[in-house]
Structure formats: C-alpha cells, structure tokens
Design a protein around this motif. Structure first.
Motif, PDB file in Angstrom:
ATOM      1  N   LEU A  29       0.478  -1.177  -0.032  1.00 34.60           N
ATOM      2  CA  LEU A  29       0.095   0.221  -0.248  1.00 34.60           C
ATOM      3  C   LEU A  29       0.633   0.694  -0.005  1.00 34.60           C
ATOM      4  O   LEU A  29       1.629   1.335   0.427  1.00 34.60           O
ATOM      5  CB  LEU A  29      -1.121  -0.137   1.156  1.00 34.60           C
ATOM      6  CG  LEU A  29      -1.645   0.925   1.537  1.00 34.60           C
ATOM      7  CD1 LEU A  29      -2.770   1.110  -0.165  1.00 34.60           C
ATOM      8  CD2 LEU A  29      -2.571   1.154   2.305  1.00 34.60           C
ATOM      9  N   GLY A  56      -5.418   1.883  -7.962  1.00 34.87           N
ATOM     10  CA  GLY A  56      -5.664   2.445  -7.418  1.00 34.87           C
ATOM     11  C   GLY A  56      -4.359   2.566  -6.936  1.00 34.87           C
ATOM     12  O   GLY A  56      -3.838   3.755  -6.387  1.00 34.87           O
ATOM     13  N   HIS A 219      -9.524   5.524  -1.099  1.00 38.07           N
ATOM     14  CA  HIS A 219      -8.566   4.711  -0.235  1.00 38.07           C
ATOM     15  C   HIS A 219      -8.553   4.393   1.283  1.00 38.07           C
ATOM     16  O   HIS A 219      -8.618   3.590   1.109  1.00 38.07           O
ATOM     17  CB  HIS A 219      -6.727   5.508  -0.528  1.00 38.07           C
ATOM     18  CG  HIS A 219      -6.156   5.082  -2.270  1.00 38.07           C
ATOM     19  ND1 HIS A 219      -5.326   5.004  -1.750  1.00 38.07           N
ATOM     20  CD2 HIS A 219      -6.738   4.561  -2.951  1.00 38.07           C
ATOM     21  CE1 HIS A 219      -5.025   5.310  -3.599  1.00 38.07           C
ATOM     22  NE2 HIS A 219      -5.829   4.626  -4.179  1.00 38.07           N
ATOM     23  N   TYR A 223      -9.923   0.996   2.210  1.00 41.62           N
ATOM     24  CA  TYR A 223      -8.663   0.221   2.965  1.00 41.62           C
ATOM     25  C   TYR A 223      -8.503   0.141   4.714  1.00 41.62           C
ATOM     26  O   TYR A 223      -9.143  -0.959   4.932  1.00 41.62           O
ATOM     27  CB  TYR A 223      -6.889   0.496   2.471  1.00 41.62           C
ATOM     28  CG  TYR A 223      -7.328   0.017   0.894  1.00 41.62           C
ATOM     29  CD1 TYR A 223      -6.080  -1.306   1.241  1.00 41.62           C
ATOM     30  CD2 TYR A 223      -7.007   1.444   0.200  1.00 41.62           C
ATOM     31  CE1 TYR A 223      -6.447  -1.666  -0.500  1.00 41.62           C
ATOM     32  CE2 TYR A 223      -6.038   0.767  -1.341  1.00 41.62           C
ATOM     33  CZ  TYR A 223      -5.724  -0.122  -1.251  1.00 41.62           C
ATOM     34  OH  TYR A 223      -5.276  -1.241  -2.381  1.00 41.62           O
TER      35      TYR A 223
END
Length: 302
Positions: A29, A56, A219, A223
């Motif tokens: 990430l 992303g 995001h 997440y």
C-alpha cells in the motif's frame, strides 16, 4: 508496460521485463510495481518479472475499485493477470498489502501455478483475537483501530469529497490529528508524527499538490474498513499450503510482530525465515543492499 484485462472490464497496467522463469511481485500500500525495479534489474537475464500496479496505484491509479472486499478484489485481479499472461511454473512474492493479496489468492483456490512464494512483512491474521496477539499494530491495535474509526466517521460526513484537500479545513485537521500517529507507526518514523500533523494543516491548494498518504479519500474508504473488520485469517490456508515459503521480516516492524510472521514458514519443510536486523516494515527501504542480496539468493534457489 502492458494492459491486462480483468474480469470487471477494466485493465491493469503491468510491467513485464526480462526473460526466463516468470516471477510475479506484488507491491504494498502506497507503493507501485516500479518500487521493485532497482532490485530485479540485475536478474533480467534469468527471470521474467511481472510487476503489476494494483488498482489505485501507479499507472493503475485511475482504475476504479470493485465493490466488496478489497483484498478479494486484488486477489481476483492477480488471478486475471496470471491467466491473461498465461503464466505457468510461477514464483510469487508480495510485501505488506501485496502479501495479503497473495495469501487471499491462496485462500481462494490454492496457489495454482505458483511453485514458490516470497512473503515480506505481513501477518497471516490481521485482527487480534484470543490466542492471537500478532495482528496489525500488535498490542496497540485497539488504540490504532479507534483512531481509524474516527477518521472514517469524519470522512463519512463528507461523502461528496473525493480528495483530502477538498475536506473543510477543520475536518481535514481533525483527520490529520487522528491519522498522523497511524501513518507514523506504519512508516516507522519517530519524527514523522509531528511532520504529518503540519502537512494536514497546509492550505488546500498546496496540500493538493503534495504526495500525501491517503490523499485520495477513496483509499481511506476502502482500505480502512477492510483492516478494521479483522476478519481475514489466512492461517488455515497456510496450513494446507504445499509450496515452500520464504518469509522476510523486519526485526523492528511496527506493524506486525515477528512471532506471528514466523508461523507462516512452519508448514513446509523447505520454508525458511530471513530476519532483517535493522529494518522496520519495509526492508526494501531500510536495508536495500541486504534485501537485494537476499532477493538474489531467493531467486537463485529456484
């Protein structure tokens, strides 16, 4: 760079370089496939590296997220990349989010064409539970998860805002106050907490031009709930895993306890653990020369 179609009609950007046995590497990430390049370049004469940018991220930044579980979505995309490129007899590796994606792939239908797996600094079970204190943030999980829930609540009050800079200044500052300790813990930077709080207080026009973590609120919205659910436990899938696993872990990782990571390598006689004595969560950044040597050793073992 090639564009690989995936099952929902979108396409992912994938770097394919080198020649020889295929090696698929999944980034973490806040990273992209390009972060692997300095480490794979010396091995292009013996291996063909497949380095996707997950949704992303990187050149796939504008690919919309699929609904549902984000880890399953990434794993399904990896299945489509493997099928789309016709990969066989494959070596797989992943760091952090990439490692979770790989373990989710394992839990879906086994590793399939994967013959060896490299796992870098990630817990096999994200949420703490009785008998398992080794999830994300370890003993500090309740504290950090409470901050993450507060961030989601603040962002949830402004559903039309897509970027961090679009939030009203007081809300943006409140998000920064709660998120900065979490990001500092993730990055392992002792002085990063205060610096991030300052960044979140910058004027919107300036903030919008800076590479701030989670500046894309999409995001955060995808997440954070996935990690907060704590429901992802890949230990049963690992217990049934039939391929050897190499675990690389940072001895000072602020996110995942060493004891929990070591369990990943227990189920196969050819598995092993590589401990980076001076690293936190990202050995690629903290000990790049040693990581390069250990990656080369892993590839030579093939």
């Amino acid at each position: 760079m090639v564009m690989v179609p995936v099952r929902d009609g979108q396409s992912l950007s994938v770097r394919v370089i080198g020649r020889g046995r295929p090696v698929l590497l999944l980034h973490g990430l806040g990273m992209s496939g390009a972060h692997w390049l300095p480490f794979v370049l010396p091995h292009l004469h013996r291996h063909r590296f497949i380095l996707p940018d997950l949704r992303g991220a990187g050149a796939s930044a504008d690919v919309p997220f699929k609904p549902g579980d984000i880890f399953r979505a990434h794993a399904e995309d990896v299945q489509d990349v493997i099928a789309g490129l016709g990969l066989r007899d494959l070596t797989l590796g992943g760091i952090s989010l990439g490692a979770t994606t790989a373990l989710h792939l394992l839990s879906l239908d086994g590793f399939g064409p994967v013959r060896r797996y490299l796992h870098i600094d990630q817990s096999p079970c994200i949420g703490n539970r009785p008998g398992w204190p080794h999830g994300l943030f370890g003993a500090r999980q309740d504290e950090m998860f409470a901050r993450m829930r507060e961030v989601l609540a603040l962002v949830g009050e402004h559903p039309d805002c897509r970027r961090l800079a679009e939030l009203p200044a007081p809300v943006r500052q409140a998000v920064g106050d709660r998120l900065a300790p979490v990001l500092a813990e993730m990055a392992g930077g002792a002085g990063l907490h205060s610096a991030l709080r300052v960044v979140f207080r910058l004027p919107a026009a300036l903030l919008g031009r800076m590479p701030v973590p989670f500046s894309d609120l999409g995001h955060l919205r995808r997440y954070l709930p996935a990690y907060l659910s704590g429901g992802h436990d890949y230990r049963p899938a690992l217990a049934a895993c039939t391929v050897p696993v190499t675990v690389m872990l940072g001895a000072h990782s602020p996110l995942y306890a060493e004891a929990g990571q070591r369990l990943i390598a227990e189920h196969h006689p050819r598995s092993r653990v590589v401990r980076f004595e001076h690293s936190g969560h990202v050995p690629l950044k903290d000990e790049p020369l040693r990581f390069a040597r250990e990656l080369g050793r892993f590839l030579r073992e093939d």
